[in-house]
Design an enzyme around this catalytic site. Sequence first.
Site, PDB file in Angstrom:
ATOM      1  N   HIS A 123       4.655   2.097  -7.786  1.00 46.83           N
ATOM      2  CA  HIS A 123       3.624   1.047  -7.868  1.00 46.83           C
ATOM      3  C   HIS A 123       2.801   1.217  -9.147  1.00 46.83           C
ATOM      4  CE1 HIS A 123       4.065   1.450  -3.352  1.00 46.83           C
ATOM      5  NE2 HIS A 123       4.312   0.184  -3.535  1.00 46.83           N
TER       6      HIS A 123
ATOM      7  N   GLY B 226       0.811  -1.220   0.000  1.00 49.01           N
ATOM      8  CA  GLY B 226       0.000   0.000   0.000  1.00 49.01           C
ATOM      9  C   GLY B 226       0.837   1.258   0.000  1.00 49.01           C
TER      10      GLY B 226
END
Length: 278
Positions: free
Chosen positions: A33, A27
Site C-alpha cells: 500500500h 486497511g
Amino acid sequence: MDVIHTQNQLIQTLKGLTHIAFVPTMGNLHEGHIKLIQEASKVSRNIVVSIFINPLQFNSKEDFKNYPRTLKEDLSILKELDIPFVFAPSEEDILDSLETIEIKLPGIANDLCGKFRPGHFNGVATIVCKLFNLIQPDIAFFGKKDFQQLFLIKVLVKQLNYPIEIVGIDTVRDHDGLAKSSRNNLLSQEDRKKAPQLFEQLNAMKEKVIQKTSSFNEIEAHALSVLNTSGWSVDYLSIRSAQSLENPVHDENQIVILGAATLGSVRLIDNIEFCIQD
Ligand code: PAF
C-alpha cells in the site's frame, strides 16, 4: 490529516479540490500500500486514501470476520506519510441496506478468482464505483498483485466512461519473494516459511513457457502437483494472455501466469507477467 467518516463530510471536504489522486484500500496497510501511496504522491498533493473492509466482496462470512482490522495503526502510518485525506466510512454510511444494483462485468470476472469466489468482483466493482463517484479522482492506483481486479477495473472505467486514469503498481515482495499481503500475517510460522513456494512455482512455469519444452496444460499440471504435494490446496495456476486474461492464442507474446492457493486457512494469490520474446 483529515480523517473523514461520512460521505457528506467527504463531499464537503473535497469540494473545489483539483487533481485528486486516490488509493483505495481495505486497511491493514503494508509496504504494498505504501508503494501505491508513494506513487500517488509523485503526481499530486491532493491524495485520498480510503480504508473500508467491503463486506460485498467477501463470499465467506468467516473470511470477512477474520480480515485484519487495524484502523489505529493504519492512521498513524498515513499521518507519518503526510496524507491529507483519509476516508474511512462505516458500512451504514456507504452501503445501502438493499444494494440491489449490480454491475454486469465481463465473463472473465467469473473465471480464475471469480470462479472460486462467486460474486467477489461484483462486490469490488460496486464499492469502487461508489468511491469513484464520491471522490471523483483524476487518477487512481491499484496493485498488480490483484491482476484480475486491476484488469476488471480498467474495463469498468472504460465502459462506464469514468474520466479517471488507472495506474497499476508492481507487486512489493518480502526478501524471499512472497508478495506482500494483509493475509500474510494470518499464516502460521510454518506456513509462512512455505508461502514463497507459490511465487517459486510461477517463476518455474515462466521458464518453461519461455523454453517451450512442454504444453501449457502440462506446465500447469506439474506446478499444481508440486504445490499440492507440499501441502497447499490449489484453486488454480493458469497461463493466460496478459491482454485479455483469456487462454493465450497461438503466438501470444504477452503472458501472465496467475495463481491462487491456500495454506492452512489462508488463501494467497500471486502472478507473474512477462513477454515470451523481448
Ligand atoms: O484491493 C483492495 O484492497 C480492494 O479490493 C479494494 C480495491 C480496496 C476494493 O474494496
